[in-house]
Design a protein around this motif. Structure first.
Motif, PDB file in Angstrom:
ATOM      1  N   PRO B  21     -15.862  26.258  23.467  1.00 56.24           N
ATOM      2  CA  PRO B  21     -14.599  26.721  24.050  1.00 56.24           C
ATOM      3  C   PRO B  21     -13.943  25.664  24.930  1.00 56.24           C
ATOM      4  O   PRO B  21     -12.816  25.829  25.340  1.00 56.24           O
ATOM      5  CB  PRO B  21     -15.003  27.926  24.888  1.00 56.24           C
ATOM      6  N   TYR B  22     -14.643  24.595  25.233  1.00 53.92           N
ATOM      7  CA  TYR B  22     -14.107  23.639  26.205  1.00 53.92           C
ATOM      8  C   TYR B  22     -13.796  22.274  25.602  1.00 53.92           C
ATOM      9  O   TYR B  22     -13.498  21.338  26.320  1.00 53.92           O
ATOM     10  CB  TYR B  22     -15.102  23.482  27.372  1.00 53.92           C
ATOM     11  N   ASP B  23     -13.911  22.189  24.258  1.00 54.56           N
ATOM     12  CA  ASP B  23     -13.587  20.931  23.594  1.00 54.56           C
ATOM     13  C   ASP B  23     -14.465  19.790  24.114  1.00 54.56           C
ATOM     14  O   ASP B  23     -14.025  18.662  24.223  1.00 54.56           O
ATOM     15  CB  ASP B  23     -12.115  20.549  23.870  1.00 54.56           C
ATOM     16  N   ALA B  24     -15.694  20.114  24.464  1.00 54.47           N
ATOM     17  CA  ALA B  24     -16.530  19.137  25.155  1.00 54.47           C
ATOM     18  C   ALA B  24     -17.399  18.333  24.195  1.00 54.47           C
ATOM     19  O   ALA B  24     -18.056  17.390  24.609  1.00 54.47           O
ATOM     20  CB  ALA B  24     -17.413  19.847  26.181  1.00 54.47           C
ATOM     21  N   ILE B  25     -17.418  18.728  22.927  1.00 61.03           N
ATOM     22  CA  ILE B  25     -18.311  18.044  21.992  1.00 61.03           C
ATOM     23  C   ILE B  25     -17.497  17.171  21.041  1.00 61.03           C
ATOM     24  O   ILE B  25     -16.460  17.585  20.534  1.00 61.03           O
ATOM     25  CB  ILE B  25     -19.156  19.060  21.194  1.00 61.03           C
ATOM     26  N   LYS B  26     -17.960  15.965  20.848  1.00 64.61           N
ATOM     27  CA  LYS B  26     -17.284  15.024  19.957  1.00 64.61           C
ATOM     28  C   LYS B  26     -18.297  14.539  18.927  1.00 64.61           C
ATOM     29  O   LYS B  26     -19.507  14.581  19.173  1.00 64.61           O
ATOM     30  CB  LYS B  26     -16.772  13.808  20.750  1.00 64.61           C
ATOM     31  N   MET B  27     -17.790  14.071  17.802  1.00 65.58           N
ATOM     32  CA  MET B  27     -18.671  13.504  16.799  1.00 65.58           C
ATOM     33  C   MET B  27     -18.709  12.008  17.035  1.00 65.58           C
ATOM     34  O   MET B  27     -17.670  11.352  17.063  1.00 65.58           O
ATOM     35  CB  MET B  27     -18.119  13.827  15.409  1.00 65.58           C
ATOM     36  N   GLU B  28     -19.897  11.499  17.252  1.00 69.80           N
ATOM     37  CA  GLU B  28     -20.034  10.052  17.440  1.00 69.80           C
ATOM     38  C   GLU B  28     -21.085   9.522  16.483  1.00 69.80           C
ATOM     39  O   GLU B  28     -22.250   9.906  16.558  1.00 69.80           O
ATOM     40  CB  GLU B  28     -20.418   9.740  18.896  1.00 69.80           C
ATOM     41  N   GLY B  29     -20.652   8.681  15.587  1.00 69.87           N
ATOM     42  CA  GLY B  29     -21.555   8.118  14.594  1.00 69.87           C
ATOM     43  C   GLY B  29     -22.241   9.194  13.762  1.00 69.87           C
ATOM     44  O   GLY B  29     -23.431   9.093  13.471  1.00 69.87           O
ATOM     45  N   GLY B  30     -21.454  10.226  13.419  1.00 66.77           N
ATOM     46  CA  GLY B  30     -22.006  11.262  12.558  1.00 66.77           C
ATOM     47  C   GLY B  30     -22.902  12.259  13.276  1.00 66.77           C
ATOM     48  O   GLY B  30     -23.469  13.158  12.659  1.00 66.77           O
ATOM     49  N   LYS B  31     -23.058  12.103  14.575  1.00 66.80           N
ATOM     50  CA  LYS B  31     -23.891  13.035  15.344  1.00 66.80           C
ATOM     51  C   LYS B  31     -23.043  13.631  16.479  1.00 66.80           C
ATOM     52  O   LYS B  31     -22.160  12.958  17.019  1.00 66.80           O
ATOM     53  CB  LYS B  31     -25.091  12.308  15.969  1.00 66.80           C
ATOM     54  N   ALA B  32     -23.377  14.858  16.812  1.00 66.84           N
ATOM     55  CA  ALA B  32     -22.643  15.503  17.898  1.00 66.84           C
ATOM     56  C   ALA B  32     -23.061  14.898  19.239  1.00 66.84           C
ATOM     57  O   ALA B  32     -24.215  14.517  19.435  1.00 66.84           O
ATOM     58  CB  ALA B  32     -22.922  17.003  17.892  1.00 66.84           C
ATOM     59  N   GLU B  33     -22.082  14.809  20.120  1.00 69.43           N
ATOM     60  CA  GLU B  33     -22.365  14.266  21.449  1.00 69.43           C
ATOM     61  C   GLU B  33     -21.690  15.192  22.459  1.00 69.43           C
ATOM     62  O   GLU B  33     -20.498  15.474  22.358  1.00 69.43           O
ATOM     63  CB  GLU B  33     -21.793  12.839  21.533  1.00 69.43           C
ATOM     64  N   ILE B  34     -22.467  15.684  23.403  1.00 64.91           N
ATOM     65  CA  ILE B  34     -21.903  16.603  24.388  1.00 64.91           C
ATOM     66  C   ILE B  34     -21.350  15.799  25.565  1.00 64.91           C
ATOM     67  O   ILE B  34     -22.073  15.029  26.194  1.00 64.91           O
ATOM     68  CB  ILE B  34     -22.951  17.622  24.864  1.00 64.91           C
ATOM     69  N   GLY B  35     -20.090  15.965  25.811  1.00 66.74           N
ATOM     70  CA  GLY B  35     -19.421  15.165  26.837  1.00 66.74           C
ATOM     71  C   GLY B  35     -19.445  15.834  28.206  1.00 66.74           C
ATOM     72  O   GLY B  35     -20.020  16.914  28.399  1.00 66.74           O
ATOM     73  N   GLU B  36     -18.761  15.208  29.119  1.00 68.80           N
ATOM     74  CA  GLU B  36     -18.835  15.677  30.493  1.00 68.80           C
ATOM     75  C   GLU B  36     -17.986  16.915  30.759  1.00 68.80           C
ATOM     76  O   GLU B  36     -18.027  17.480  31.835  1.00 68.80           O
ATOM     77  CB  GLU B  36     -18.408  14.558  31.440  1.00 68.80           C
ATOM     78  N   TYR B  37     -17.199  17.336  29.735  1.00 66.06           N
ATOM     79  CA  TYR B  37     -16.394  18.537  29.925  1.00 66.06           C
ATOM     80  C   TYR B  37     -17.248  19.798  29.746  1.00 66.06           C
ATOM     81  O   TYR B  37     -16.799  20.907  29.932  1.00 66.06           O
ATOM     82  CB  TYR B  37     -15.240  18.531  28.919  1.00 66.06           C
ATOM     83  N   CYS B  38     -18.521  19.598  29.377  1.00 62.64           N
ATOM     84  CA  CYS B  38     -19.426  20.717  29.103  1.00 62.64           C
ATOM     85  C   CYS B  38     -19.529  21.641  30.316  1.00 62.64           C
ATOM     86  O   CYS B  38     -19.760  21.197  31.429  1.00 62.64           O
ATOM     87  CB  CYS B  38     -20.806  20.196  28.736  1.00 62.64           C
ATOM     88  N   GLN B  39     -19.350  22.938  30.044  1.00 62.70           N
ATOM     89  CA  GLN B  39     -19.467  23.917  31.122  1.00 62.70           C
ATOM     90  C   GLN B  39     -20.773  24.683  31.009  1.00 62.70           C
ATOM     91  O   GLN B  39     -20.949  25.712  31.655  1.00 62.70           O
ATOM     92  CB  GLN B  39     -18.287  24.895  31.064  1.00 62.70           C
ATOM     93  N   LEU B  40     -21.650  24.218  30.152  1.00 59.90           N
ATOM     94  CA  LEU B  40     -22.977  24.820  29.983  1.00 59.90           C
ATOM     95  C   LEU B  40     -22.906  26.265  29.510  1.00 59.90           C
ATOM     96  O   LEU B  40     -23.730  27.088  29.881  1.00 59.90           O
ATOM     97  CB  LEU B  40     -23.762  24.739  31.303  1.00 59.90           C
ATOM     98  N   CYS B  41     -21.905  26.585  28.710  1.00 59.96           N
ATOM     99  CA  CYS B  41     -21.779  27.970  28.266  1.00 59.96           C
ATOM    100  C   CYS B  41     -22.768  28.287  27.153  1.00 59.96           C
ATOM    101  O   CYS B  41     -23.014  29.445  26.846  1.00 59.96           O
ATOM    102  CB  CYS B  41     -20.345  28.273  27.801  1.00 59.96           C
ATOM    103  N   GLN B  42     -23.315  27.272  26.531  1.00 61.72           N
ATOM    104  CA  GLN B  42     -24.354  27.405  25.515  1.00 61.72           C
ATOM    105  C   GLN B  42     -23.874  28.008  24.207  1.00 61.72           C
ATOM    106  O   GLN B  42     -24.692  28.410  23.373  1.00 61.72           O
ATOM    107  CB  GLN B  42     -25.547  28.207  26.046  1.00 61.72           C
ATOM    108  N   ALA B  43     -22.565  28.071  24.010  1.00 63.59           N
ATOM    109  CA  ALA B  43     -22.043  28.592  22.745  1.00 63.59           C
ATOM    110  C   ALA B  43     -22.565  27.738  21.589  1.00 63.59           C
ATOM    111  O   ALA B  43     -22.872  28.235  20.506  1.00 63.59           O
ATOM    112  CB  ALA B  43     -20.523  28.601  22.758  1.00 63.59           C
ATOM    113  N   CYS B  44     -22.685  26.421  21.825  1.00 62.89           N
ATOM    114  CA  CYS B  44     -23.130  25.511  20.771  1.00 62.89           C
ATOM    115  C   CYS B  44     -24.600  25.760  20.432  1.00 62.89           C
ATOM    116  O   CYS B  44     -25.025  25.587  19.299  1.00 62.89           O
ATOM    117  CB  CYS B  44     -22.908  24.064  21.207  1.00 62.89           C
ATOM    118  N   LEU B  45     -25.340  26.148  21.447  1.00 62.11           N
ATOM    119  CA  LEU B  45     -26.778  26.328  21.269  1.00 62.11           C
ATOM    120  C   LEU B  45     -27.072  27.364  20.186  1.00 62.11           C
ATOM    121  O   LEU B  45     -27.922  27.179  19.332  1.00 62.11           O
ATOM    122  CB  LEU B  45     -27.366  26.778  22.606  1.00 62.11           C
TER     123      LEU B  45
END
Lengths: 265, 401, 385
Positions: B21-45
């Motif tokens: 929900p926070y647009d905090a994850i980006k694809m870097e080199g084909g792998k997901a990378e969690i950025g500093e915008y992460c609010q720890l909501c764990q939706a990705c988990l």
């Protein structure tokens, strides 16, 4: 008057939809906006500056892309923007956020701090009062009208406002420096101006890290946050839904009967 | 806990990016990378099919307070308005009693600025002790004296849990207390329970406009503080035989207040108060009412049902009714026993403000309106036919009784 | 499509669109039904600096050109032609001062106009002088330090609401068209009054009134240019403004087209959204193509004008003619593809169709535009020999 406006960049929840099957938020393509309450805070600050003179600084804490929110504020007429940013701030709860913001405000100095009542993503309404406590200044929440504000050459002054309470309105006078949080009723935020937009492109946004505001990494971001999210889940769907049948009159009759049985009447 | 992607497990499917929900994850080199915008909501988990996203403990242990076990007891801040304890305080005593029972500790109330009689009422409602201050500084609500005295009492007596109503008062000054004590505060909770293994308080609250629920802990600090949404918890039973201690405290240095209330105006619209959050019955109107006149019918209905009138943002924006009636994300969040939505389509922003009502009745001419998804009872049709019919039926019942 | 706009031009478009979406769309139906002058929106436009777009920086404006004004007018027109007419007529009334005013006149009027503090109207048309601008009967008699105006101007956009009027009157009737002069008349001048507000088919948010001059004395220095230049002032003004009418055509057509697309995607008949039917698809394809063609002509004309070109009469007439005839067709077809819904006031396209009609009529009917184009063709052909 030196006015600081605390703003937050949030996803536009008006654009957020829920995936009915998975129950998760569909965030794709949802634009980031300035928290709507903060737009009213910006307008309040600009209105006071236009009337009393001085300067308005917009402050936000967030990732580098939060700079866009500051530029939008500048396009509305805010004089400059301050971005509190760095990896160390990630995962901050309201306490850690307030600590960082208050540090930044202390660094620039302000006679009045204006915040939106709450942010529409977290809905906590805690950052404003917490910032005031960190700065050891008075605050007034839910301001719906600014009656008057005055300040002398030695930065002594006061602000008189109407505060919206659950059952009415209080007239509150606060000594400056003070912090207010504002509700939608206060004003209609102005649109950007062309000069503002051109200015927003050119203005340099100042950036501050934790070290630059005198804070160690242990007290900001995740490490400085006493609260932790244990889990996130989607609310259980409501049950007991009943479709009423028959003609309108029968449906209304059935409804009244149901409500009687449920002791609602 | 911070979240991390295990790069060797991540398939680069992007499912986490979609749900974040926070647009905090980006694809870097084909792998997901969690950025500093992460609010720890764990939706990705939960979204990650590979289980590549994991919580990890930070390198730094949190600077917690030394001895959490020194904190004992559950406290309820009993807010008063005009000298009367607000109903939410009784709800908090009901809930606080349960928590205190589980923890085997006492339940205390804090009352600033009402009468001794009101303090005794708190005992009847379940408080073992009442810290009571009748200083006139508390006649009107001012943040600093309330925050100062409460923080000082907490420091002295060290309760493990402090609850207040998520009302205008509670939500305004409790953050100051939390900031002064450098402890965690969870806003607008709708659920509280004790985590059996640790004894920590699990505080559940709607987040993201009520679209998701979050359970929050403050494991490393005490007290654990929360504001609790009115009308959600059941009030404690009133027991006249209950005994409790009323401890008088002095405001002293905490009388200092740099934001003074000069006047306090209770707003009443006609005979009806607009305290949406404490109403048992709310009749709300939206764009479907077509104008100011439409609200007249709602008022008539509200009088019949002993309720109050609410509105959607659309109706408020049209200028048909003042903002203080607005229900929804940018208005009030309500949870009455009965909510009747008239001509409200049910935008997410409205639903989050009323969907925890016990019974929801939706009346709308559009059978596809989202409001019907949360309604207990729905009637599809023209308001101008249905409302007069409903008013007539209710009047018949009333007269028949 | 990329229209090769500069960053600032994109900002102007964005800003005008934001105003259109947030401030105009929510009220356009009400403004139309109540025939209410959009003062609130004018204040928003003033706050956004859009009134100063084409006014030089030395007079408080942003010093931009025709293309920038065109972009703003287009975006406002997509929301409501009544509002954009009010905005564009302000520019129309300002051109005589901008093109022919003395430095003193510019200093006196342009800063207020740029700030949106005072609204402007252009007074040319009369009962017997519409397409035939030579038939002007309003007179301006020189009496000492004053001109005395007598006569009535008809159907003047912003009449009664504006504070500054640029008016064409005959200072020497015996000279025919060469006896016309242009003047600035301020609203509260004694002897200057207004007729009743006209009731129109469309663009109802805009105000249209008669300007009535009865021994109205204005200072001699209020003349724009020299005596006898009135006709040139009028023609040059129309040369400058015509492309703006073209932009209104592009805007309203785009607005109607967007509604039509939205509707045809959601309206289901015979088990399919109606956009799946070829009959509808072909209409939409034609509409979209015509809009792009008109936009290309309008933008290009504006750019040509901004390059400092002198011979803009023909091409600006073409832009006005093509874009406004197109607008009438596209708005009519938007109503058509939306069927009964299109005809109902619940949807905005019926208003757009009513509004679009004026574009073929005002600032020179499209028949007059064809005359203008043809006259220039004849001239060019003669020159080429």
């Amino acid at each position: 008057m030196r006015i600081a406006v605390c703003i937050k960049q949030v996803p536009d929840t008006a654009e957020v939809k829920i995936n009915r099957e998975t129950g998760t938020l569909v965030r794709e393509g949802v634009p980031s906006i300035i928290n709507p309450y903060d737009m009213h805070a910006i307008e309040a600050a600009l209105g006071l500056r236009d009337a009393l003179g001085g300067k308005v600084t917009a402050i936000t804490m967030g990732p580098p892309q939060a700079e866009a929110a500051l530029r939008e504020a500048i396009s509305m007429g805010v004089d400059d923007g301050l971005l509190v940013t760095g990896r160390e701030f990630a995962g901050a709860d309201t306490l850690a956020t307030s600590r960082a913001l208050s540090g930044a405000i202390r660094a620039i100095g302000a006679d009045l701090i204006v915040c939106g009542k709450q942010a529409i993503d977290g809905d906590t309404a805690q950052v404003g009062p917490e910032v005031a406590e960190f700065l050891d200044i008075p605050h007034v929440s839910y301001v719906r009208k600014i009656i008057e504000a005055e300040i002398d050459h030695e930065a002594r002054g006061s602000i008189k406002v109407e505060r919206l309470m659950d059952e009415g309105v209080d007239v509150v006078q606060a000594e400056l420096p003070a912090l207010i949080t504002v509700v939608r009723e206060l004003n209609t935020p102005r649109l950007p101006s062309l000069r503002g937009k051109i200015n927003a492109k050119k203005t340099e946004i100042k950036k501050l890290s934790a070290a630059e505001i005198g804070l160690t990494p242990e007290v900001v971001g995740f490490n400085g946050s006493p609260t932790q999210v244990k889990k996130i889940f989607t609310p259980a769907p409501r049950c007991g839904r009943r479709v009423l049948e028959g003609g309108l009159e029968e449906q209304v009759e059935a409804l009244v009967k149901e409500l009687m049985e449920k002791k609602c009447l | 806990m911070p979240l991390k992607v295990e790069k060797n497990v991540c398939s680069g499917c992007g499912a986490c990016i979609t749900v974040c929900p926070y647009d905090a994850i980006k694809m870097e080199g084909g792998k997901a990378e969690i950025g500093e915008y992460c609010q720890l909501c764990q939706a990705c988990l939960t979204a990650c099919a590979e289980g590549a996203i994991k919580e990890y403990k930070g390198d730094l242990e949190k600077p917690g307070q030394a001895d959490l076990s020194a904190y004992k007891g559950v406290w309820v801040f009993a807010e008063q308005r005009g000298g009367k304890v607000a109903p939410v305080a009784f709800e908090l005593l009901g809930e606080g009693g349960k928590l205190a029972g589980q923890r085997g500790v006492e339940l205390c109330a804090v009352l600033f600025g009402a009468t001794r009689q009101e303090a005794r009422e708190l005992v009847r409602r379940g408080a073992d002790k009442v810290y009571f201050c009748d200083d006139e500084i508390f006649t009107n609500f001012e943040d600093e004296p309330n925050a100062g005295l409460l923080a000082s009492l907490i420091n002295e007596h060290r309760p493990e849990i402090v609850l207040a109503g998520a009302t205008a008062i509670g939500r305004s000054f409790l953050p100051r207390v939390a900031a002064r004590l450098k402890t965690g505060l969870t806003a607008d909770c709708t659920g509280l329970e004790i985590e059996p293994e640790t004894g920590n308080l699990i505080q559940t609250r709607p987040a993201y406009g009520g679209n998701i629920m979050a359970s929050i802990l403050s494991p490393g600090t005490r007290p654990q503080m929360a504001t609790v949404r009115p009308k959600v918890m059941k009030p404690g039973r009133c027991d006249d035989s209950r005994q409790g201690e009323i401890i008088e405290v002095k405001a002293g240095e905490f009388r200092r207040s740099r934001a003074k209330v000069l006047a306090s105006i209770r707003e009443e619209e006609g005979a009806m108060k607009v305290n949406l959050q404490e109403a048992d019955v709310i009749i709300s109107g939206g764009r479907g009412l077509k104008g100011k006149e439409g609200f007249q019918m709602l008022r008539e209905l509200a009088v019949l049902l002993g309720g109050t009138v609410g509105a959607s943002r659309a109706a408020v924006d049209e200028g048909w009714i003042p903002y203080c009636h607005q229900v929804g994300q940018t208005g009030k969040t309500v949870a009455p026993k009965l909510y009747i939505a008239c001509g409200i389509s049910g935008a997410v922003q409205h639903l989050v403000g009323m969907q925890s009502s016990d019974i929801i009745v939706a009346i709308n001419k559009n059978p596809e309106a989202p409001i019907f998804n949360v309604a207990t009872y729905g009637i599809v049709g023209d308001l101008n036919e249905i409302l007069p019919l409903l008013i007539r039926k209710l009047k018949e019942r009333k007269n028949g009784r | 499509m990329d229209y090769f706009l500069s960053e600032e031009q994109m900002m102007i478009k964005e800003l005008a669109r934001q105003i259109a979406v947030e401030k105009i769309v929510p009220v356009r139906q009400e403004l139309d039904e109540k025939e209410e002058f959009p003062w609130e929106i004018m204040r928003v436009l003033a706050g956004s600096d859009l009134f100063g777009l084409f006014i030089p920086e030395e007079f408080g404006g942003l010093g931009k050109g025709s293309l920038e004004l065109t972009l703003a007018v287009e975006e406002l027109s997509a929301a409501c032609l009544g509002v954009s007419t009010t905005y564009a007529a302000n520019a129309l009334g300002t051109y005589p001062i901008l093109l022919f005013g003395t430095p003193e006149q510019k200093q006196k009027y342009l800063p207020d106009i740029a700030a949106g503090k005072r609204l402007v109207a252009f007074g040319l048309t009369e009962a017997n002088a519409g397409s035939d601008a030579g038939g002007i009967q309003t007179t301006a008699r020189l009496e000492g330090g004053h001109y005395v105006l007598n006569g009535t101007k008809q159907w003047i956009t912003n009449g009664g609401e504006a504070e500054i009027y640029t008016v064409i009157a005959m200072s020497d009737k015996s000279k025919g068209p060469r006896g016309a002069s242009a003047f600035v008349v301020e609203k509260d001048t004694p002897g200057f009054s207004f007729g009743k507000k006209e009731r129109k088919m469309g663009i109802r948010a805009s105000a249209t009134r008669e300007l009535v001059f009865e021994d109205c004395r204005i200072p001699r220095e209020n003349i724009l240019g020299r005596e006898g230049m009135g006709f040139i002032v009028a023609m040059k003004t129309l040369d400058s403004s015509r492309v703006g009418v073209g932009a209104q055509g592009v805007g309203v057509a785009q607005g109607a087209f967007d509604e039509a697309i939205k509707f045809t995607r959601s309206r289901v008949q015979f088990g399919h959204p109606i956009i799946a039917f070829q009959a509808i698809q072909h209409m939409l394809a034609d509409m979209a193509t015509e809009i792009e063609a008109a936009r290309a002509l309008v933008y290009h004309t504006a750019r040509y004008m901004d390059s400092g070109a002198n011979d803009v009469t023909k091409v600006s007439a073409m832009a006005k003619l093509f874009a406004t005839d197109m607008a009438m067709r596209v708005t009519t077809n938007a109503v058509q593809v939306m069927g009964g819904s299109g005809y109902m006031r619940e949807y905005p396209v019926e208003k757009m169709m009513r509004d679009a009609k004026i574009l073929q009529i005002y600032e020179g009917t499209n028949q007059i535009q064809r005359n203008v184009i043809a006259q220039n063709l004849i001239k060019e052909a003669a020159k080429a020999k």
